[in-house]
Design a protein around this motif. Structure first.
Motif, PDB file in Angstrom:
ATOM      1  N   MET A 200       1.428  -4.624 -19.322  1.00 48.54           N
ATOM      2  CA  MET A 200       1.207  -3.977 -18.029  1.00 48.54           C
ATOM      3  C   MET A 200       0.056  -4.656 -17.293  1.00 48.54           C
ATOM      4  N   VAL A 201       0.297  -4.993 -16.052  1.00 46.58           N
ATOM      5  CA  VAL A 201      -0.720  -5.604 -15.193  1.00 46.58           C
ATOM      6  C   VAL A 201      -0.742  -4.847 -13.866  1.00 46.58           C
ATOM      7  N   GLU A 202      -1.853  -4.920 -13.171  1.00 43.20           N
ATOM      8  CA  GLU A 202      -2.006  -4.200 -11.910  1.00 43.20           C
ATOM      9  C   GLU A 202      -1.618  -5.078 -10.734  1.00 43.20           C
ATOM     10  N   CYS A 203      -0.936  -4.481  -9.786  1.00 41.03           N
ATOM     11  CA  CYS A 203      -0.601  -5.178  -8.538  1.00 41.03           C
ATOM     12  C   CYS A 203      -1.873  -5.320  -7.715  1.00 41.03           C
ATOM     13  N   GLU A 204      -2.097  -6.503  -7.160  1.00 44.61           N
ATOM     14  CA  GLU A 204      -3.319  -6.748  -6.395  1.00 44.61           C
ATOM     15  C   GLU A 204      -3.322  -6.030  -5.050  1.00 44.61           C
ATOM     16  N   TYR A 205      -2.166  -5.532  -4.601  1.00 41.95           N
ATOM     17  CA  TYR A 205      -2.097  -4.885  -3.297  1.00 41.95           C
ATOM     18  C   TYR A 205      -2.175  -3.362  -3.384  1.00 41.95           C
ATOM     19  N   CYS A 206      -1.608  -2.769  -4.455  1.00 44.22           N
ATOM     20  CA  CYS A 206      -1.617  -1.307  -4.561  1.00 44.22           C
ATOM     21  C   CYS A 206      -2.287  -0.809  -5.830  1.00 44.22           C
ATOM     22  N   ASP A 207      -2.708  -1.737  -6.734  1.00 41.90           N
ATOM     23  CA  ASP A 207      -3.355  -1.386  -8.001  1.00 41.90           C
ATOM     24  C   ASP A 207      -2.449  -0.563  -8.911  1.00 41.90           C
ATOM     25  N   PHE A 208      -1.150  -0.577  -8.659  1.00 40.14           N
ATOM     26  CA  PHE A 208      -0.215   0.156  -9.503  1.00 40.14           C
ATOM     27  C   PHE A 208       0.175  -0.703 -10.692  1.00 40.14           C
ATOM     28  N   PRO A 209       0.158  -0.163 -11.939  1.00 36.17           N
ATOM     29  CA  PRO A 209       0.511  -0.973 -13.106  1.00 36.17           C
ATOM     30  C   PRO A 209       2.017  -1.204 -13.196  1.00 36.17           C
ATOM     31  N   VAL A 210       2.405  -2.463 -13.357  1.00 37.13           N
ATOM     32  CA  VAL A 210       3.808  -2.842 -13.518  1.00 37.13           C
ATOM     33  C   VAL A 210       3.898  -3.866 -14.647  1.00 37.13           C
ATOM     34  N   GLU A 211       5.105  -4.049 -15.175  1.00 33.68           N
ATOM     35  CA  GLU A 211       5.289  -5.046 -16.220  1.00 33.68           C
ATOM     36  C   GLU A 211       5.118  -6.440 -15.635  1.00 33.68           C
ATOM     37  N   ALA A 212       4.561  -7.332 -16.441  1.00 39.03           N
ATOM     38  CA  ALA A 212       4.279  -8.684 -15.958  1.00 39.03           C
ATOM     39  C   ALA A 212       5.544  -9.387 -15.492  1.00 39.03           C
ATOM     40  N   ALA A 213       6.669  -9.134 -16.156  1.00 39.38           N
ATOM     41  CA  ALA A 213       7.920  -9.787 -15.768  1.00 39.38           C
ATOM     42  C   ALA A 213       8.393  -9.330 -14.392  1.00 39.38           C
ATOM     43  N   HIS A 214       8.025  -8.126 -13.983  1.00 43.18           N
ATOM     44  CA  HIS A 214       8.460  -7.581 -12.690  1.00 43.18           C
ATOM     45  C   HIS A 214       7.413  -7.748 -11.599  1.00 43.18           C
ATOM     46  N   LEU A 215       6.267  -8.290 -11.941  1.00 42.65           N
ATOM     47  CA  LEU A 215       5.178  -8.384 -10.972  1.00 42.65           C
ATOM     48  C   LEU A 215       5.514  -9.259  -9.763  1.00 42.65           C
ATOM     49  N   PRO A 216       6.121 -10.455  -9.926  1.00 44.53           N
ATOM     50  CA  PRO A 216       6.415 -11.283  -8.743  1.00 44.53           C
ATOM     51  C   PRO A 216       7.285 -10.559  -7.715  1.00 44.53           C
ATOM     52  N   ALA A 217       8.363  -9.900  -8.177  1.00 43.54           N
ATOM     53  CA  ALA A 217       9.241  -9.196  -7.241  1.00 43.54           C
ATOM     54  C   ALA A 217       8.510  -8.021  -6.593  1.00 43.54           C
ATOM     55  N   HIS A 218       7.720  -7.294  -7.386  1.00 42.24           N
ATOM     56  CA  HIS A 218       6.962  -6.160  -6.842  1.00 42.24           C
ATOM     57  C   HIS A 218       5.946  -6.630  -5.808  1.00 42.24           C
ATOM     58  N   SER A 219       5.218  -7.698  -6.120  1.00 40.89           N
ATOM     59  CA  SER A 219       4.184  -8.198  -5.211  1.00 40.89           C
ATOM     60  C   SER A 219       4.789  -8.719  -3.915  1.00 40.89           C
ATOM     61  N   ASP A 220       5.986  -9.289  -3.995  1.00 41.81           N
ATOM     62  CA  ASP A 220       6.630  -9.817  -2.794  1.00 41.81           C
ATOM     63  C   ASP A 220       6.942  -8.696  -1.811  1.00 41.81           C
ATOM     64  N   VAL A 221       7.394  -7.564  -2.343  1.00 39.84           N
ATOM     65  CA  VAL A 221       7.696  -6.419  -1.479  1.00 39.84           C
ATOM     66  C   VAL A 221       6.416  -5.716  -1.055  1.00 39.84           C
ATOM     67  N   CYS A 222       5.532  -5.494  -2.015  1.00 37.57           N
ATOM     68  CA  CYS A 222       4.296  -4.756  -1.734  1.00 37.57           C
ATOM     69  C   CYS A 222       3.398  -5.521  -0.765  1.00 37.57           C
ATOM     70  N   GLY A 223       3.334  -6.842  -0.925  1.00 37.31           N
ATOM     71  CA  GLY A 223       2.488  -7.642  -0.048  1.00 37.31           C
ATOM     72  C   GLY A 223       3.011  -7.766   1.363  1.00 37.31           C
ATOM     73  N   SER A 224       4.295  -7.407   1.581  1.00 36.44           N
ATOM     74  CA  SER A 224       4.872  -7.475   2.928  1.00 36.44           C
ATOM     75  C   SER A 224       4.559  -6.235   3.748  1.00 36.44           C
ATOM     76  N   ARG A 225       4.004  -5.208   3.118  1.00 35.81           N
ATOM     77  CA  ARG A 225       3.626  -4.016   3.871  1.00 35.81           C
ATOM     78  C   ARG A 225       2.490  -4.355   4.840  1.00 35.81           C
ATOM     79  N   THR A 226       2.468  -3.674   5.970  1.00 34.42           N
ATOM     80  CA  THR A 226       1.439  -3.924   6.980  1.00 34.42           C
ATOM     81  C   THR A 226       0.412  -2.811   6.979  1.00 34.42           C
ATOM     82  N   GLU A 227      -0.774  -3.162   7.392  1.00 29.00           N
ATOM     83  CA  GLU A 227      -1.884  -2.216   7.463  1.00 29.00           C
ATOM     84  C   GLU A 227      -2.690  -2.530   8.706  1.00 29.00           C
TER      85      GLU A 227
END
Length: 212
Positions: A89-116
């Motif tokens: 388990m690793v934390e996403c740099e954008y939301c700090d939510f723990p996800v599996e390392a194998a799923h991190l690239p796909a999660h970060s691609d979606v999470c990092g596209s959010r606007t603020e």
């Protein structure tokens, strides 16, 4: 063949364990060594024959990762679990939510596209571009992500204070400020008009009617 040392102490070389053995103990050692010891093929250490299997399982048998089931060298198990296991388990740099390392690239691609919304300039910025945006338009950010100072791009014609207090989109902003000189001028004209009207009425008198 015996070797004689400078102090007169002699030793014999044991071909089985490849060690120098005192000559007085060599015969006893040789019989014991060949019968009870064997060399580990993994670490080349001499281990008791009766514990050879235990030694291999404890130090050299492949270990199974409890997360992904991969077999790795026991000495590398900790490194695998902490740095290489795809199920760790690793934390996403954008939301700090723990996800599996194998799923991190796909999660970060979606999470990092959010606007603020960027508070200083009121623009909506993608999370993956937030750091570059802050550095380029508002100065360098510190380790906590909080901007230390806000700089305005050259040629904008606005000061830093104006940018930091600039109203956000769809907001009315502060009410317009009336010039002090304009207020004074308006009051002066009104006072003069009242004074002239008062003088005219006094000259006409109370019984004098205006001409038809």
């Amino acid at each position: 063949m015996a070797a004689v040392h400078g102090t007169g102490f002699s030793t014999n070389f044991c071909a089985h364990c490849e060690r120098e053995i005192p000559s007085s103990n060599y015969d006893l050692h040789s019989a014991h060594c060949k019968r009870n010891l064997e060399r580990c093929p993994e670490c080349q250490e001499m281990v008791p024959r009766m514990r050879a299997g235990e030694h291999y399982n404890e130090y050299h048998a492949p270990a199974v990762c409890q997360l992904c089931g991969t077999k790795v060298n026991r000495e590398h198990l900790t490194t695998h679990e902490q740095e290489k296991c795809p199920r760790r388990m690793v934390e996403c740099e954008y939301c700090d939510f723990p996800v599996e390392a194998a799923h991190l690239p796909a999660h970060s691609d979606v999470c990092g596209s959010r606007t603020e919304m960027c508070i200083p300039c009121g623009k909506y910025v993608r999370l993956r571009e937030k750091y570059v945006h802050d550095v380029q338009f508002h100065g360098e950010s510190d380790e906590t992500g909080i901007t230390r100072e806000y700089n305005v791009p050259r040629g904008s014609g606005s000061s830093a204070s104006e940018v930091s207090h600039r109203p956000l989109p769809h907001s009315r902003g502060p009410p317009p400020v009336v010039s002090r000189h304009r207020l004074i001028f308006t009051f002066a004209i009104t006072g003069v008009a009242i004074l002239i009207g008062t003088l005219v009425l006094q000259r006409r008198g109370p019984n004098q009617r205006p001409q038809q």
